[in-house]
Design an enzyme around this catalytic site. Structure first.
Site, PDB file in Angstrom:
ATOM      1  N   ARG A  85       5.247  12.208  17.641  1.00 35.01           N
ATOM      2  CA  ARG A  85       5.642  12.023  16.120  1.00 35.01           C
ATOM      3  C   ARG A  85       5.410  13.220  15.476  1.00 35.01           C
ATOM      4  O   ARG A  85       4.575  13.515  15.265  1.00 35.01           O
ATOM      5  CB  ARG A  85       5.003  10.816  15.382  1.00 35.01           C
ATOM      6  CG  ARG A  85       5.373  10.715  13.993  1.00 35.01           C
ATOM      7  CD  ARG A  85       4.820   9.759  13.442  1.00 35.01           C
ATOM      8  NE  ARG A  85       5.196   9.724  11.991  1.00 35.01           N
ATOM      9  CZ  ARG A  85       4.357   9.687  10.914  1.00 35.01           C
ATOM     10  NH1 ARG A  85       3.037   9.338  11.067  1.00 35.01           N
ATOM     11  NH2 ARG A  85       4.879  10.003   9.744  1.00 35.01           N
ATOM     12  N   HIS A 130       8.024  14.183   5.440  1.00 36.94           N
ATOM     13  CA  HIS A 130       6.473  14.044   5.189  1.00 36.94           C
ATOM     14  C   HIS A 130       6.027  15.017   3.982  1.00 36.94           C
ATOM     15  O   HIS A 130       5.513  16.125   4.329  1.00 36.94           O
ATOM     16  CB  HIS A 130       5.977  14.261   6.602  1.00 36.94           C
ATOM     17  CG  HIS A 130       4.521  13.843   6.993  1.00 36.94           C
ATOM     18  ND1 HIS A 130       4.185  12.997   7.954  1.00 36.94           N
ATOM     19  CD2 HIS A 130       3.293  14.096   6.306  1.00 36.94           C
ATOM     20  CE1 HIS A 130       3.056  12.775   8.272  1.00 36.94           C
ATOM     21  NE2 HIS A 130       2.443  13.443   6.910  1.00 36.94           N
ATOM     22  N   GLU A 175       4.247   7.389   4.076  1.00 38.50           N
ATOM     23  CA  GLU A 175       3.384   7.138   3.219  1.00 38.50           C
ATOM     24  C   GLU A 175       4.064   7.226   1.688  1.00 38.50           C
ATOM     25  O   GLU A 175       3.203   8.109   0.890  1.00 38.50           O
ATOM     26  CB  GLU A 175       2.097   7.917   3.346  1.00 38.50           C
ATOM     27  CG  GLU A 175       1.517   7.555   4.637  1.00 38.50           C
ATOM     28  CD  GLU A 175       0.084   8.035   4.844  1.00 38.50           C
ATOM     29  OE1 GLU A 175      -0.490   8.719   3.825  1.00 38.50           O
ATOM     30  OE2 GLU A 175      -0.490   7.886   5.803  1.00 38.50           O
ATOM     31  N   ASN A 310       0.349   3.416   9.284  1.00 41.06           N
ATOM     32  CA  ASN A 310      -0.740   4.138   9.108  1.00 41.06           C
ATOM     33  C   ASN A 310      -2.003   3.596   8.818  1.00 41.06           C
ATOM     34  O   ASN A 310      -2.041   3.039   7.559  1.00 41.06           O
ATOM     35  CB  ASN A 310      -0.449   5.379   8.289  1.00 41.06           C
ATOM     36  CG  ASN A 310       0.592   6.385   8.743  1.00 41.06           C
ATOM     37  OD1 ASN A 310       1.219   6.195   9.822  1.00 41.06           O
ATOM     38  ND2 ASN A 310       1.189   7.443   7.858  1.00 41.06           N
ATOM     39  N   TYR A 312      -6.396   3.925   8.524  1.00 45.39           N
ATOM     40  CA  TYR A 312      -7.720   4.786   8.962  1.00 45.39           C
ATOM     41  C   TYR A 312      -9.027   3.925   8.732  1.00 45.39           C
ATOM     42  O   TYR A 312      -9.745   3.862   9.452  1.00 45.39           O
ATOM     43  CB  TYR A 312      -7.655   6.000   8.015  1.00 45.39           C
ATOM     44  CG  TYR A 312      -6.708   7.052   8.684  1.00 45.39           C
ATOM     45  CD1 TYR A 312      -6.881   7.823   9.545  1.00 45.39           C
ATOM     46  CD2 TYR A 312      -5.467   7.008   8.005  1.00 45.39           C
ATOM     47  CE1 TYR A 312      -6.010   8.645   9.951  1.00 45.39           C
ATOM     48  CE2 TYR A 312      -4.598   7.860   8.543  1.00 45.39           C
ATOM     49  CZ  TYR A 312      -4.625   8.826   9.433  1.00 45.39           C
ATOM     50  OH  TYR A 312      -3.806   9.546   9.907  1.00 45.39           O
ATOM     51  N   GLU A 384       0.113   6.177  12.699  1.00 48.06           N
ATOM     52  CA  GLU A 384      -1.131   7.077  12.472  1.00 48.06           C
ATOM     53  C   GLU A 384      -2.461   6.196  12.781  1.00 48.06           C
ATOM     54  O   GLU A 384      -2.237   5.257  11.860  1.00 48.06           O
ATOM     55  CB  GLU A 384      -0.905   8.049  11.005  1.00 48.06           C
ATOM     56  CG  GLU A 384      -0.177   8.898  10.983  1.00 48.06           C
ATOM     57  CD  GLU A 384      -0.038   9.827   9.612  1.00 48.06           C
ATOM     58  OE1 GLU A 384      -1.534   9.893   9.008  1.00 48.06           O
ATOM     59  OE2 GLU A 384       0.884  10.350   9.328  1.00 48.06           O
TER      60      GLU A 384
HETATM   61  C1  GAL Z   1      -2.078  10.610   6.264  1.00 51.09           C
HETATM   62  C2  GAL Z   1      -1.096  11.608   6.296  1.00 51.09           C
HETATM   63  C3  GAL Z   1      -1.287  12.715   7.224  1.00 51.09           C
HETATM   64  C4  GAL Z   1      -2.722  13.184   7.571  1.00 51.09           C
HETATM   65  C5  GAL Z   1      -3.677  11.959   7.497  1.00 51.09           C
HETATM   66  C6  GAL Z   1      -5.092  12.379   7.490  1.00 51.09           C
HETATM   67  O1  GAL Z   1      -2.375  10.277   4.981  1.00 51.09           O
HETATM   68  O2  GAL Z   1       0.258  11.073   6.529  1.00 51.09           O
HETATM   69  O3  GAL Z   1      -0.501  13.778   7.009  1.00 51.09           O
HETATM   70  O4  GAL Z   1      -3.046  14.063   6.611  1.00 51.09           O
HETATM   71  O5  GAL Z   1      -3.560  11.065   6.457  1.00 51.09           O
HETATM   72  O6  GAL Z   1      -5.692  12.562   6.315  1.00 51.09           O
END
Ligand code: GAL
Length: 486
Positions: A85, A130, A175, A310, A312, A384
């Protein structure tokens, strides 16, 4: 699935056949060559050249992938990735944002790159946008102007016409939530507008309309011959009530999810409109959110072929008496969100304050289940997921953090929770893209925050890439298509 205290043992088993395994990047974060071969300026070029970045670095060269893309492909091959990607730089392709005068060198670059990927048997997943908006569009109002919708439609159309014969997986916008909050709310991202009470909300409408038009163009003009898939990528934390037995806490957690995920997911994957809970604004008669007309709702609703996610980290939520302005993204969010004290932290401590990333693997499983149940069981692609290196480092001798045990654990445990969602809960999960292939320009954090499976030396003049231990761990999971009995 209501509490975090679940069995965290690893489950054995496999993802579906044909599961997409990849890594993700974005043009501004890796390409460099910011003013080469006819490229126009983007808002990130402007932003970094006027300060704003933690360590004073910028994306002028960064990983230099514009010149070193074959090295990137070699890394992907070594990983055994099936997909990659990456994003297109709008201002490299259309320096004046006019599709009748494209930049031939930019088109050529992406053509060569896509061909080289395919020659290595790696399929492209292309993000059209992006965050690196052409500066010339910012100069006429950027996402605050309705004109952007037509500009984005035209740009997307151009991308499909040039690359759609070989690209079968498209993401319109990455995002929108972060762009609204950071680009137009607290201003820590380009274009640096600090207007949390107004612009932050207004631009969500133009982003949704731009996405919807791009989807419709693909649908009506290209789908039949190109036969690909297209969607948007949304980011969201998972969020739990701090006290699950307290209805006010439950409400607070739901509101946080409404604002982070529902703001864009409801219009696209739900009923076409913003979440009802977000329409009320503190002390105002009228909502801060723009109103979507019936026609706009109809246009936006259902513009997806999969759910791009995405993810985290996770938060706990509890209500507070008044929305604090320091959480600038959501001035009406009278919710206090924080990590649990038992959660392990990844990423940075700055000024003695830990940053945002805590390792809570089963938050991913819960979020996948939530999306599946709330939005009618869409196919989901994790576009992500990853973590940045913790500081201070455990082993000061390993300055490149090549033995990145924490990232190895993060990848293993998050992927195992994704596997549980697929195997045990029946979530329709189609692919996983790790953020990120290599250390790169991490927006406002510059080079202080590193997410890479590969270390990049930004100071040796060669941008030397070196695999970390996590690259081997990820490859093992890819080879097994999950977690085998061994
Ligand atoms: C996401 C973003 C990425 C990368 C990642 C880590 O929000 O799409 O570009 O920076 O966070 O912080």
């Amino acid at each position: 699935l209501n509490t975090m205290s679940e069995n965290t043992e690893l489950t054995k088993g496999h993802f579906r056949k044909g599961f997409m395994w990849g890594a993700a990047t974005a043009s501004y974060q890796i390409e460099g060559a910011w003013n080469e071969d006819g490229k126009g300026q983007s808002i990130w070029d402007t932003f970094v050249h006027t300060g704003h970045i933690e360590d004073g670095t910028n994306g002028d060269i960064t990983c230099d992938s514009y010149h070193k893309y074959q090295e990137d492909i070699n890394m992907l091959k070594n990983l055994k990735a099936t997909h990659y990607r990456f994003s297109l730089s709008w201002s490299r392709l259309l320096p004046t944002a006019d599709s009748s005068t494209p930049n031939p060198a930019g088109v050529d670059f992406y053509n060569k790159f896509i061909d080289a990927l395919l020659a290595s048997n790696i399929k492209p997943c292309v993000t059209i946008y992006h965050w690196d908006l052409p500066q010339c569009l910012q100069d006429i109002g950027g996402w605050q102007s309705d004109d952007i919708v037509e500009k984005f439609r035209e740009y997307s159309d151009f991308c499909f016409s040039q690359f759609g014969d070989r690209v079968k997986l498209w993401i319109t916008i990455n995002e929108p939530h972060v762009q609204c909050g950071f680009g137009y709310g607290n201003g820590i991202h380009a274009p640096g507008i600090k207007d949390p009470l107004n612009a932050c909300y207004q631009v969500s409408r133009t982003m949704l309309l731009a996405h919807a038009h791009a989807y419709r163009v693909y649908d009506t003009k290209y789908r039949k011959t190109q036969n690909g898939q297209i969607s948007i990528t949304l980011n969201s934390d998972w969020c739990e009530p701090k006290d699950p037995t307290n209805p006010e806490h439950v409400k607070a957690a739901q509101f946080y999810i409404d604002v982070t995920l529902g703001w864009f997911a409801n219009p696209v994957y739900g009923d076409g409109d913003f979440p009802a809970s977000m329409k009320k604004s503190q002390g105002l008669e009228k909502s801060r959110l723009p109103t979507l007309t019936e026609e706009e709702k109809k246009l936006i609703k259902g513009t997806y072929d999969f759910f791009g996610l995405n993810h985290y980290t996770t938060r706990l939520a509890e209500p507070v008496s008044e929305a604090t302005q320091d959480y600038l993204m959501h001035p009406d969010l009278a919710v206090y969100v924080h990590p649990d004290s038992s959660w392990e932290r990844a990423g940075l401590i700055k000024n003695e304050v830990p940053e945002w990333l805590y390792i809570v693997p089963n938050g991913l499983r819960k979020l996948l289940n939530y999306i599946s149940k709330t939005y009618g069981d869409p196919s989901i692609i994790i576009t992500e997921n990853g973590c940045s290196t913790k500081n201070p480092v455990n082993d000061p001798g390993d300055t490149k953090q090549l033995v990145d045990e924490q990232r190895c654990c993060y990848i293993t445990s998050y992927l195992n929770e994704a596997l549980k969602a697929h195997l045990l809960d029946g979530v329709d999960l189609r692919g996983y893209f790790l953020w990120t292939l290599m250390d790169n320009f991490e927006w406002a954090a510059g080079h202080t925050e590193r997410f890479g499976l590969h270390h990049v030396d930004f100071s040796d003049g060669n941008q030397t890439r070196t695999p970390r231990k996590s690259a081997a761990i990820y490859t093992k999971i890819i080879e097994e298509n999950g977690f085998s009995a061994s």
